[in-house]
Design a protein around this motif. Structure first.
Motif, mmCIF file in Angstrom:
data_model
loop_
_atom_site.group_PDB
_atom_site.id
_atom_site.type_symbol
_atom_site.label_atom_id
_atom_site.label_comp_id
_atom_site.label_asym_id
_atom_site.label_seq_id
_atom_site.Cartn_x
_atom_site.Cartn_y
_atom_site.Cartn_z
ATOM 1 N N THR A 237 73.809 -42.681 69.443
ATOM 2 C CA THR A 237 75.170 -42.495 69.932
ATOM 3 C C THR A 237 75.876 -43.845 70.002
ATOM 4 O OG1 THR A 237 74.329 -40.665 71.260
ATOM 5 C CG2 THR A 237 76.521 -41.484 71.800
ATOM 6 N N GLY A 271 76.870 -43.510 65.951
ATOM 7 C CA GLY A 271 76.954 -42.070 65.751
ATOM 8 C C GLY A 271 78.099 -41.429 66.509
ATOM 9 N N THR A 308 79.415 -36.763 63.794
ATOM 10 C CA THR A 308 78.666 -37.509 62.777
ATOM 11 C C THR A 308 77.605 -36.657 62.066
ATOM 12 O OG1 THR A 308 79.123 -39.540 63.974
ATOM 13 C CG2 THR A 308 77.362 -39.624 62.339
ATOM 14 N N PRO A 309 76.862 -35.795 62.760
ATOM 15 C CA PRO A 309 75.916 -34.953 62.021
ATOM 16 C C PRO A 309 76.610 -34.072 60.966
ATOM 17 C CG PRO A 309 75.373 -34.937 64.348
ATOM 18 C CD PRO A 309 76.688 -35.653 64.229
ATOM 19 N N SER A 312 77.319 -36.293 58.062
ATOM 20 C CA SER A 312 76.060 -36.489 57.354
ATOM 21 C C SER A 312 75.745 -35.285 56.459
ATOM 22 C CB SER A 312 74.948 -36.703 58.389
ATOM 23 O OG SER A 312 73.697 -36.706 57.788
ATOM 24 N N GLY A 393 66.819 -43.985 67.047
ATOM 25 C CA GLY A 393 68.154 -43.416 67.227
ATOM 26 C C GLY A 393 68.439 -42.357 66.179
ATOM 27 N N GLY A 394 69.169 -41.338 66.615
ATOM 28 C CA GLY A 394 69.427 -40.193 65.758
ATOM 29 C C GLY A 394 70.198 -40.527 64.484
ATOM 30 N N LEU A 395 71.088 -41.511 64.565
ATOM 31 C CA LEU A 395 71.869 -41.870 63.380
ATOM 32 C C LEU A 395 70.949 -42.402 62.282
ATOM 33 C CD1 LEU A 395 74.688 -42.309 62.085
ATOM 34 C CD2 LEU A 395 74.678 -44.594 63.095
ATOM 35 N N HIS A 398 68.307 -39.550 61.097
ATOM 36 C CA HIS A 398 68.717 -38.336 60.369
ATOM 37 C C HIS A 398 69.711 -38.565 59.233
ATOM 38 C CE1 HIS A 398 66.543 -36.014 63.274
ATOM 39 N NE2 HIS A 398 67.257 -36.505 64.263
ATOM 40 N N TYR A 399 70.449 -39.661 59.289
ATOM 41 C CA TYR A 399 71.495 -39.854 58.269
ATOM 42 C C TYR A 399 70.912 -40.729 57.151
ATOM 43 C CZ TYR A 399 76.458 -40.161 56.827
ATOM 44 O OH TYR A 399 77.661 -40.050 56.158
HETATM 45 P P1 ADP Z 1 71.205 -41.659 72.234
HETATM 46 O O1 ADP Z 1 71.728 -42.938 71.711
HETATM 47 O O2 ADP Z 1 72.207 -40.902 73.049
HETATM 48 O O3 ADP Z 1 69.859 -41.748 72.878
HETATM 49 P P2 ADP Z 1 69.965 -40.391 69.941
HETATM 50 O O4 ADP Z 1 69.134 -41.522 69.548
HETATM 51 O O5 ADP Z 1 69.274 -39.147 70.399
HETATM 52 O O6 ADP Z 1 71.095 -40.760 70.969
HETATM 53 O O7 ADP Z 1 70.898 -40.033 68.733
HETATM 54 C C1 ADP Z 1 71.878 -39.045 68.857
HETATM 55 C C2 ADP Z 1 73.037 -39.428 68.003
HETATM 56 O O8 ADP Z 1 72.611 -39.552 66.655
HETATM 57 C C3 ADP Z 1 74.132 -38.398 68.003
HETATM 58 O O9 ADP Z 1 75.119 -38.751 68.956
HETATM 59 C C4 ADP Z 1 74.691 -38.466 66.602
HETATM 60 O O10 ADP Z 1 75.775 -39.356 66.575
HETATM 61 C C5 ADP Z 1 73.594 -39.054 65.782
HETATM 62 N N1 ADP Z 1 72.984 -38.025 64.936
HETATM 63 C C6 ADP Z 1 72.141 -37.045 65.319
HETATM 64 N N2 ADP Z 1 71.813 -36.268 64.275
HETATM 65 C C7 ADP Z 1 72.450 -36.761 63.211
HETATM 66 C C8 ADP Z 1 72.544 -36.394 61.837
HETATM 67 N N3 ADP Z 1 71.882 -35.353 61.328
HETATM 68 N N4 ADP Z 1 73.303 -37.154 61.046
HETATM 69 C C9 ADP Z 1 73.969 -38.200 61.534
HETATM 70 N N5 ADP Z 1 73.953 -38.586 62.799
HETATM 71 C C10 ADP Z 1 73.196 -37.880 63.635
#
Ligand code: ADP
Ligand code: MG
Length: 446
Positions: A237, A271, A308-309, A312, A393-395, A398-399
């Motif tokens: 995020t 993200g 963002t997902p 992606s 991190g999710g970005l 997953h991206y």
């Molecule tokens: P945090 O920083 O809140 O701990 P995470 O590491 O769990 O977050 O990552 C979540 C973030 O990752 C989401 O806010 C989103 O922006 C990004 N994200 C999650 N899934 C995807 C995806 N499939 N493609 C792109 N970005 C994603």
């Protein structure tokens, strides 16, 4: 025709503004090194805060016993327990549970939120099975990952500097509201004291032995799995990083600094924002060039309507007619029939936004490598030496087009030879296990 000409003009402007030539990235990395040094000098105006973690030993692999962790960052929190078996057995057993924070608590008082978290933690502790062992007479210990800027006053205490990640977005049916993220604790309060009081109220006998940022947790978790990890980066995020610095190079303020170049801004990378940037460009294209027909689609005007997902998913559409991208435009933005050309333009916008974010993130990581002196070709004595950057991190996770571009750009900036000793890798859930490991290495019984 006229529309095409206007669309081309908008795209050209974005391409110019979003251009990240290698020379610019090098300048950003150099400025980053300068700003890191300025932050270490505790210049109150330094944009990089360079918060000191008080972690003076990273996990070695010898950690032993039962430890808990609590990871609080975005809209969820996780509770984790792990049974560590020392050098031989490592992680014997690990369990975790994710809990979403009820929206009303995200804008409520910190006491309500911490009571909720402590209650969930207490429930989780009650489900502790036979695979976990707490030695007689000992208190359970917890590492607390709190992913906001905290002024640490010791390994297990710290006060909040300010709220980041700007806003939390609540979806309620069709409408989206932007809610200022004024939650959890008030600025200046000790987050560990707050959590400890809430645990006491729940009758939970547990001691917080480590308070860590998610970057520091990822660094610890990364190091546990790989001895060559020297830095950790979060691309989720929000964006943030941690690295190991020698205590003796944290100098005092010593006067004026050269004017720095460009800075990296979290809002171009994270993200939370990439989807919104794409939306704004598409909105301009809809306005100026009628990209989606004569009427501007109303949903496209809503702040944060595109996440963002979703970007992606559109960006990874490999079908010849971009049918998946078209379906997303329909489902999310309510644009039913898009021309093939409009879909290709949308794809190109996703590409421009993701590429800029990934290249800027790469410049930041290259800056950290420079700061660590790891941007050079290792001398003969150190030929086998690896430098590892753990990323979570999710970005990043997953991206794929984002992470691929980021990795290629780091390699490009390092040059072939230096790049051969640098590894960038996903430290999945490093911050959760990392906090438990830091609780262990800072245990009251250690
Ligand atoms: P945090 O920083 O809140 O701990 P995470 O590491 O769990 O977050 O990552 C979540 C973030 O990752 C989401 O806010 C989103 O922006 C990004 N994200 C999650 N899934 C995807 C995806 N499939 N493609 C792109 N970005 C994603
Ligand atoms: Mg996180």
């Amino acid at each position: 025709d006229e529309r095409k000409r206007k669309a081309a003009a908008v795209i050209e402007e974005v391409e110019q503004k979003f251009a990240t030539p290698t020379a610019l990235l090098r300048g950003i990395a150099d400025a980053m090194v300068e700003e890191m040094e300025r932050g270490l000098r505790a210049d109150p105006h330094a944009p990089l805060k360079m918060v000191i973690s008080y972690v003076d030993n990273l996990p070695t692999g010898d950690e032993h016993g039962l430890f808990y962790a609590l990871d609080l960052g975005g809209t969820n929190f996780r509770v984790i327990r792990v049974q560590l078996g020392g050098r031989e057995k490592r992680v014997v057993k690990q369990q975790y549970q994710e809990v979403s924070i009820p929206p009303h608590l995200m804008v409520g008082t910190s006491t309500e939120l911490f009571d909720f978290i402590a209650a969930e933690l207490e429930k989780f502790v009650r489900t502790e099975g036979e695979d976990f062992h707490l030695p007689e007479g000992r208190q359970r210990e917890l590492g607390f990952t709190f992913s906001f800027p905290v002024n640490q006053t010791s390994i297990s205490s710290g006060t909040l500097i300010k709220w980041t990640k700007g806003f939390s977005i609540n979806g309620t049916g069709q409408a989206f509201y932007l809610v200022p993220k004024k939650i959890y604790v008030s600025v200046g309060e000790d987050v560990v004291a707050e959590l400890s009081r809430a645990m006491e109220r729940q009758g939970l006998d547990m001691k917080v032995t480590a308070l860590v940022n998610d970057t520091v947790g990822t660094l610890a978790g990364g190091r546990y799995g790989d001895n060559d990890v020297v830095a950790a980066v979060i691309l989720g995020t929000g964006t943030n990083a941690a690295y190991v610095e020698h205590a003796n190079v944290i100098p005092k303020w010593n006067g004026l600094l050269p004017k720095s170049g460009d800075m990296i801004y979290e809002k171009m990378i994270s993200g939370m924002y990439l989807g919104e940037i794409v939306r704004r460009i598409l909105l301009k294209l809809a306005h100026d060039a009628s990209l989606f027909g004569d009427v501007v689609p109303p949903k496209l005007e809503q702040l944060f309507a595109l996440r963002t997902p979703d970007v992606s998913a559109m960006h990874h559409d490999t079908s010849h007619d971009l049918k998946h991208l078209g379906a997303k435009l329909k489902d999310i933005l309510g644009i039913p029939d898009t021309s093939l050309e409009a879909r290709y333009i949308t794809l190109h916008v996703c590409d421009l936004v993701a590429e800029r974010g990934a290249r800027l993130a790469a410049a930041g990581i290259y800056g950290i490598l420079k700061k660590l002196g790891k941007d050079k070709v290792p001398s003969d004595d150190f030929k086998t030496h690896r430098t590892v950057v753990a990323i979570d991190g999710g970005l990043y996770e997953h991206y794929k087009k984002f992470s691929a571009c980021l990795e290629a750009t780091i390699a490009d900036l390092l040059g072939e030879e230096a790049a051969s000793s640098v590894v960038v890798k996903l430290a999945n859930d490093g911050s959760g296990i990392g906090a438990a490991l830091l609780a262990a290495s800072h245990s009251q019984y250690a």
